[in-house]
Scaffold this active site. Structure first.
Site, PDB file in Angstrom:
ATOM      1  N   HIS A 117       0.716  -1.199  -0.109  1.00  0.00           N
ATOM      2  CA  HIS A 117       0.322   0.172   0.186  1.00  0.00           C
ATOM      3  C   HIS A 117       1.143   1.762  -0.064  1.00  0.00           C
ATOM      4  CE1 HIS A 117       1.038   0.345   4.431  1.00  0.00           C
ATOM      5  NE2 HIS A 117       0.656  -1.343   4.403  1.00  0.00           N
ATOM      6  N   HIS A 177      -4.841   7.765   7.154  1.00  0.00           N
ATOM      7  CA  HIS A 177      -3.784   8.726   7.953  1.00  0.00           C
ATOM      8  C   HIS A 177      -3.990   9.675   8.065  1.00  0.00           C
ATOM      9  CE1 HIS A 177      -0.375   7.622   4.677  1.00  0.00           C
ATOM     10  NE2 HIS A 177       0.270   6.606   5.800  1.00  0.00           N
ATOM     11  N   CYS A 207      14.714  -4.694  31.706  1.00  0.00           N
ATOM     12  CA  CYS A 207      14.265  -3.843  30.591  1.00  0.00           C
ATOM     13  C   CYS A 207      13.955  -3.839  29.213  1.00  0.00           C
ATOM     14  CB  CYS A 207      15.381  -2.922  30.470  1.00  0.00           C
ATOM     15  SG  CYS A 207      16.504  -3.819  29.102  1.00  0.00           S
ATOM     16  N   HIS A 238     -25.009  -4.119  47.226  1.00  0.00           N
ATOM     17  CA  HIS A 238     -24.060  -5.139  47.278  1.00  0.00           C
ATOM     18  C   HIS A 238     -23.516  -6.467  46.110  1.00  0.00           C
ATOM     19  CE1 HIS A 238     -27.237  -6.864  50.222  1.00  0.00           C
ATOM     20  NE2 HIS A 238     -26.530  -8.307  49.104  1.00  0.00           N
TER      21      HIS A 238
HETATM   22  C1  PEP Z   1      15.139  -7.444  25.268  1.00  0.00           C
HETATM   23  O1  PEP Z   1      15.741  -8.561  24.734  1.00  0.00           O
HETATM   24  O2  PEP Z   1      14.569  -7.747  26.531  1.00  0.00           O
HETATM   25  C2  PEP Z   1      15.149  -6.021  25.012  1.00  0.00           C
HETATM   26  C3  PEP Z   1      14.640  -4.125  26.338  1.00  0.00           C
HETATM   27  O3  PEP Z   1      15.770  -5.326  23.716  1.00  0.00           O
HETATM   28  P1  PEP Z   1      15.161  -5.420  22.516  1.00  0.00           P
HETATM   29  O4  PEP Z   1      13.517  -5.456  23.229  1.00  0.00           O
HETATM   30  O5  PEP Z   1      16.137  -3.404  22.136  1.00  0.00           O
HETATM   31  O6  PEP Z   1      15.605  -6.403  21.630  1.00  0.00           O
END
Ligand code: PEP
Ligand code: MG
Length: 839
Positions: free
Chosen positions: A16, A304, A617, A752
């Site tokens: 597209h 869009h 993370c 309740h």
């Molecule tokens: C992960 O692998 O958990 C991470 C944080 O890195 P990415 O998601 O950027 O690969």
């Protein structure tokens, strides 16, 4: 000589506008003639024309062929091959709908009795907005501009050519000012359309052979290409007709200037735009400070306009049939994209319902807000830092404002993607410097370039691999692209002079990689130091733990590195051998799998034994249901998307770290992820909540009906964080109410229910400004209600006991008078609590 390459279309939505404009972008860099063919239909188009490519109607799985011819044909073909293999598969616009609920909607009781007109539609951007309706109509060329009868054909053609030139500069200038985000993507797509050779040819043809004026020729081109898109039968492509309309409109503006009606609509108060369809350009011309909602009769889910509305946070409902737009102009309209309806003929009762909704959401927000400035701790004082995952220096400011205690992951590849070449050292330095400055003294973990695998970088021309996730990516490519890595390292070292910058290496799987990276960092540090540059010589260097082998090398790794962060996204996929992007494997790739929990536990305890710091993370950190496990693991930090930070801190404040450790121990002994999910449901790791608290008391509520009063009580539970599913609680109360009225007499009601939609058994109290009819035994209107919502597991104890005790106490006039007179929420809670718990 012709060179050709065959491929199969990998895109679920076909080729597209966006993939077509990216393909056109690559083809345009070469002087060779580039043709693309859809072998399913036998059609061929110029690859330097977006409209041409789009018109091929290339669908998922279609066999295609790309051929180049001319001076740089071989080079062009090689680049197109890299593009098709590495980038094209990632260009699908998956229709990322918030929710779609056409047809029947079950209205909440208050709205059901409000007697307003409620029209269902399809939700494409969530939220609730209210304002005066203004109706946008489609654009037509004014009668004063003729469409045919041109005399000087060449002059007319020149007029168009000059107009296109000005339009291209106009788009370029807007893109220079604004080169990131959805708006920029839309502008880029429009730019491609405006410079499309087929578009210009169609206009010129209509002038030369059809005797059209510029206006007539542009209108011809618009209908020709819109018909072509309509003929594809693809909803996604049909929605691109709006973009063509926009470009035509913008071109006419360049040619005819003020002879056209103005584009701008001035808004000065809360407004809801009602239209049959709305082009992206029309949307962008609206003042979004006042725009509170969009209602479109047509306008699909992937246009869009819809993408822009979603990214601007404007509640939007499309496919709303049967509204008399003209009659609505100037009337109040509510766009309720939570329920999926548009409310018109707004009655007082409907207005009160939406006032209650606004209050409910604001109070919950205010509660969450209180945690922004607080350090993240559990109820029993266990500290765990809550940091943000970011993709740019700008994101850091937003994250800190949302309560982030640092940045746990700055994905620097975001700075390298979607461009022709790598950012320079100075460009990178400026980003990293701004990131640490914006963090205001908080730590910022910057991850070095993680490309390859699911993140191809066309200008590195990495070879195609059969198994890219197990292939040449992240730290593994650094030795080959040493210059690129050294540039990034220098920028990072320089930025370390400005704040608490930490460098993190992705995909470490063995010691040699760490030794190599540390060597490069030391080398660049000594060069910069030789050049007299100031920087932090102690800049911490750490690694992602996302390859399972690293989890078994933490001793040696800890000697060479200062910290670690667990990347659960990759770690989980490598550990369970389940591709993170494969939807068929989502059940297997479950972070609650006991083996995975054991691995996480091993990592955290081993890193701590070595005296190092460890955060997490991956996506697991951002999902509230896993929080007790993460606390149980004893992580030093979790890093997640910034909008969730304050609410994560709020949840943490209700957890017991000791309870979470016990939970984790049991979870690691479990056999299945399902068993772990059940352990989480038991909620033993949450600090017990009192049955009631001052936040669950509302005095002087202005409710006109029993429905409103019950909603007011349930809303208190929501605002206090005791339920995330208020409608379920309300339904459960009404279900109970259907058996017999809970109007107890003496102006009192005790509605309740039993429901696990509350996180703890709870009692909410609402005193009403004036009594409402409840169908009570003594027919008296109710002025005070005590709502009891009890979790299933507590029903045998809390439910019956509290209900019986309260009912007994309320028999006594003294007690009733006391409850009625008490105006202090805390004292009222104490009074009810003591009496509800006694026999
Ligand atoms: C992960 O692998 O958990 C991470 C944080 O890195 P990415 O998601 O950027 O690969
Ligand atoms: Mg990763």
């Amino acid at each position: 000589m012709d060179s050709a390459y065959r491929f199969t279309c990998p895109l679920a939505n076909g080729v597209h506008a966006r993939p077509a404009s990216e393909l056109e972008h690559v083809a345009r860099r070469f002087s060779a003639d580039v043709r693309v063919a859809n072998e399913r239909t036998g059609q061929v188009a110029n690859a330097k024309s977006v409209l041409g490519i789009v018109g091929l109607d290339i669908r998922h799985g279609d066999p295609c062929r790309i051929a180049t011819n001319g001076r740089d044909a071989a080079w062009a073909l090689e680049s197109l091959k890299v593009f098709i293999e590495q980038k094209l598969p990632h260009l699908d616009d998956a229709p990322a709908l918030v929710e779609v609920r056409p047809g029947e909607v079950r209205l909440p009781p208050v709205l059901r009795q409000a007697n307003a007109t409620v029209t269902p539609g399809t939700v494409v951007a969530g939220g609730i907005g209210m304002g005066r309706a203004f109706v946008m109509v489609g654009f037509t060329v004014p009668g004063s501009i003729p469409l045919t009868g041109v005399e000087d054909i060449e002059a007319e053609r020149e007029k168009v050519e000059e107009g296109v030139g000005r339009l291209l500069s106009h788009y370029d200038a807007r893109l220079d000012a604004h080169d990131e985000g959805e708006e920029a993507d839309v502008l880029r797509a429009h730019l491609s359309l405006a410079r499309d050779p087929e578009f210009s040819q169609a206009i010129v043809h209509a002038i030369r052979d059809g005797g059209c004026t510029a206006a007539g020729a542009v209108a011809e081109a618009e209908s020709q290409f819109s018909a072509m898109l309509a003929a594809t039968g693809s909803a996604l492509l049909q929605e691109r007709a709006l973009d063509i309309r926009d470009v035509c409109r913008a071109l006419l503006r360049e040619i005819y200037g003020t002879a056209l009606p103005p584009d701008e609509i001035t808004l000065a108060s809360d407004a809801v735009c009602v239209a049959d369809t709305l082009t992206p350009g029309q949307f962008l011309a609206l003042d979004r400070r006042w725009l509170k909602g969009l209602v479109l009769a047509h306008g699909g889910t992937t246009s869009h306009t819809v993408i822009l509305a979603r990214s601007s946070g404007i509640p939007t409902v499309v496919g709303v049939a049967g509204l008399d737009a003209a009659a609505l102009d100037g009337q109040d309209v509510v766009v309720d994209a939570d329920l999926g309806v548009v409310v018109t003929a707004v009655t007082d009762a409907a207005r009160r319902y939406y006032d209650m909704e606004r209050r409910r959401l604001e109070q919950r927000r205010a509660r969450t807000h209180r945690f922004i400035a607080r350090p993240a701790t559990t109820e029993d004082g266990h500290r765990i830092e809550v940091a943000a995952n970011v993709g740019s220096a700008g994101d850091v400011t937003q994250a800190v404002a949302g309560g982030a205690e640092g940045v746990g992951l700055f994905r620097t590849e975001m700075l390298f993607l979607a461009r022709k070449d790598a950012p320079s050292e100075d460009e990178q330095f400026e980003q990293y410097r701004r990131a640490v400055v914006n963090a205001g003294g908080r730590p910022v973990i910057v991850r070095t370039l993680d490309v390859g695998g699911d993140k191809p970088l066309p200008y590195l021309a990495l070879p195609k691999e059969d198994n890219p996730f197990l292939g040449y990516r992240a730290v593994r490519i650094y030795p080959e692209f040493e210059g690129l890595f050294r540039t990034q390292v220098r920028a990072l070292i320089r930025a370390s002079a400005f704040g608490r910058l930490q460098v993190m290496i992705p995909m470490i799987s063995c010691m040699d990689e760490v030794t190599w990276v540390r060597g490069i960092i030391a080398d660049e540090q000594s060069r910069l130091s030789g050049a007299g540059l100031e920087f932090n010589r102690e800049m911490p260097v750490g690694a992602m733990i996302e390859v399972p082998s690293a989890a078994y090398m933490l001793g040696p790794l800890s000697e060479a590195l200062d910290f670690f962060s667990i990347g659960t996204n990759d770690l989980l996929q490598y550990f369970l051998a389940a591709d993170r992007a494969n939807p068929r494997l989502t059940t297997l790739a479950n972070p609650l799998e006991p083996s995975f929990l054991r691995l996480l536990y091993r990592i955290v305890s081993e890193v701590h034994r070595c005296g190092r710091w460890v955060g997490l993370c991956g996506e697991m950190g951002g999902q509230a249901q896993y929080l007790p496990i993460l606390v149980g693991l004893g992580l030093d930090e979790i890093s997640l998307a910034s909008p969730e930070i304050a609410s994560t801190k709020a949840l943490l404040s209700g957890l017991s770290a000791a309870g979470c450790r016990r939970l984790l121990e049991r979870a690691m002994q479990a056999s299945t992820a399902r068993d772990v999910a059940h352990l989480l449901d038991e909620r033993d790791h949450w600090t017990p909540m009192p049955l009631t608290e001052p936040e669950l008391v509302r005095l002087d509520a202005d409710c006109h009906t029993k429905e409103e009063a019950i909603k007011a009580a349930v809303d208190l539970l929501y605002a206090a964080g005791r339920t995330d599913r208020p409608r379920e609680v309300e339904d459960a109360v009404w279900h109970r109410e259907a058996t017999y009225s809970t109007g107890f007499g003496h102006a009192l009601a005790i509605p309740h229910c039993k429901t696990d939609a509350v996180v703890a058994s709870s009692m909410a109290v609402v005193k009403l400004r004036s009594g409402v009819d409840w169908g009570s035994t003594d027919d008296q209107p109710v002025r005070t209600l005590v709502l009891l919502a009890v979790r299933e597991a507590d029903q045998a104890t809390t439910h019956l006991r509290v209900l019986a005790s309260l009912a007994r106490r309320f028999m006594h006039e003294d007690f009733r008078n006391h409850v009625e007179a008490e105006q202090d929420p805390a004292a009222l809670c104490r009074l009810l609590h003591e009496n509800a718990e006694s026999d």
